[in-house]
Motif scaffolding. Structure first.
Motif, mmCIF file in Angstrom:
data_model
loop_
_atom_site.group_PDB
_atom_site.id
_atom_site.type_symbol
_atom_site.label_atom_id
_atom_site.label_comp_id
_atom_site.label_asym_id
_atom_site.label_seq_id
_atom_site.Cartn_x
_atom_site.Cartn_y
_atom_site.Cartn_z
ATOM 1 N N ARG A 4 -54.612 -9.499 35.842
ATOM 2 C CA ARG A 4 -53.403 -10.129 35.313
ATOM 3 C C ARG A 4 -52.874 -9.311 34.152
ATOM 4 N N VAL A 5 -51.595 -9.405 33.934
ATOM 5 C CA VAL A 5 -50.969 -8.769 32.779
ATOM 6 C C VAL A 5 -50.434 -9.883 31.884
ATOM 7 N N SER A 6 -50.381 -9.632 30.610
ATOM 8 C CA SER A 6 -49.810 -10.621 29.705
ATOM 9 C C SER A 6 -48.287 -10.533 29.791
ATOM 10 N N ASN A 7 -47.618 -11.420 29.137
ATOM 11 C CA ASN A 7 -46.161 -11.396 29.132
ATOM 12 C C ASN A 7 -45.619 -10.329 28.204
ATOM 13 N N PHE A 8 -46.489 -9.428 27.785
ATOM 14 C CA PHE A 8 -46.077 -8.309 26.952
ATOM 15 C C PHE A 8 -45.174 -7.359 27.730
ATOM 16 N N LEU A 9 -45.365 -7.278 29.035
ATOM 17 C CA LEU A 9 -44.560 -6.373 29.850
ATOM 18 C C LEU A 9 -43.166 -6.957 30.085
ATOM 19 N N LEU A 10 -42.353 -6.186 30.738
ATOM 20 C CA LEU A 10 -40.981 -6.620 31.003
ATOM 21 C C LEU A 10 -40.927 -7.910 31.805
ATOM 22 N N TRP A 11 -39.895 -8.672 31.583
ATOM 23 C CA TRP A 11 -39.713 -9.937 32.280
ATOM 24 C C TRP A 11 -39.681 -9.731 33.793
ATOM 25 N N GLN A 12 -39.105 -8.628 34.250
ATOM 26 C CA GLN A 12 -38.974 -8.374 35.682
ATOM 27 C C GLN A 12 -40.330 -8.149 36.348
ATOM 28 N N ALA A 13 -41.371 -7.852 35.584
ATOM 29 C CA ALA A 13 -42.687 -7.571 36.161
ATOM 30 C C ALA A 13 -43.521 -8.845 36.319
ATOM 31 N N ALA A 14 -42.928 -9.999 36.093
ATOM 32 C CA ALA A 14 -43.694 -11.247 36.118
ATOM 33 C C ALA A 14 -44.390 -11.471 37.456
ATOM 34 N N TYR A 15 -43.754 -11.185 38.561
ATOM 35 C CA TYR A 15 -44.347 -11.401 39.876
ATOM 36 C C TYR A 15 -44.561 -10.084 40.617
ATOM 37 N N ALA A 16 -44.635 -8.994 39.882
ATOM 38 C CA ALA A 16 -44.874 -7.688 40.505
ATOM 39 C C ALA A 16 -46.298 -7.612 41.030
ATOM 40 N N GLU A 17 -46.498 -6.843 42.064
ATOM 41 C CA GLU A 17 -47.836 -6.619 42.605
ATOM 42 C C GLU A 17 -48.274 -5.234 42.164
ATOM 43 N N LEU A 18 -49.286 -5.184 41.320
ATOM 44 C CA LEU A 18 -49.747 -3.934 40.740
ATOM 45 C C LEU A 18 -51.086 -3.547 41.345
ATOM 46 N N PHE A 19 -51.225 -2.286 41.665
ATOM 47 C CA PHE A 19 -52.469 -1.761 42.227
ATOM 48 C C PHE A 19 -53.123 -0.888 41.167
ATOM 49 N N PHE A 20 -54.362 -1.221 40.800
ATOM 50 C CA PHE A 20 -55.098 -0.452 39.815
ATOM 51 C C PHE A 20 -56.194 0.328 40.525
ATOM 52 N N CYS A 21 -56.290 1.607 40.221
ATOM 53 C CA CYS A 21 -57.341 2.431 40.820
ATOM 54 C C CYS A 21 -57.988 3.282 39.737
ATOM 55 N N ASP A 22 -59.136 3.833 40.055
ATOM 56 C CA ASP A 22 -59.882 4.629 39.082
ATOM 57 C C ASP A 22 -59.395 6.073 39.008
ATOM 58 N N GLU A 23 -58.626 6.512 40.001
ATOM 59 C CA GLU A 23 -58.148 7.888 40.019
ATOM 60 C C GLU A 23 -56.976 8.064 39.055
ATOM 61 N N LEU A 24 -56.985 9.148 38.326
ATOM 62 C CA LEU A 24 -55.856 9.493 37.479
ATOM 63 C C LEU A 24 -54.811 10.227 38.313
#
Length: 53
Positions: A4-24
């Protein structure tokens, strides 16, 4: 299993689907992209609801 992300990010990202991976970014390969696409296709989209649709 979700991140989860806090509401610190942009309002438009509220329902965004983010993929986190270990690769840079320099090491991001076509295989990693394929894993992200498979993950995205298998997501259970609730469109803001906490209960499954």
């Amino acid at each position: 299993g979700e991140s989860r992300v806090s509401n610190f990010l942009l309002w438009q990202a509220a329902y965004a689907e983010l993929f986190f991976c270990d690769e840079l970014w320099p090491d991001f390969s076509p295989e990693t992209l394929n894993k992200a696409l498979i993950w995205f296709a298998g997501r259970d989209r609730r469109f803001g609801s906490s209960a499954p649709i």
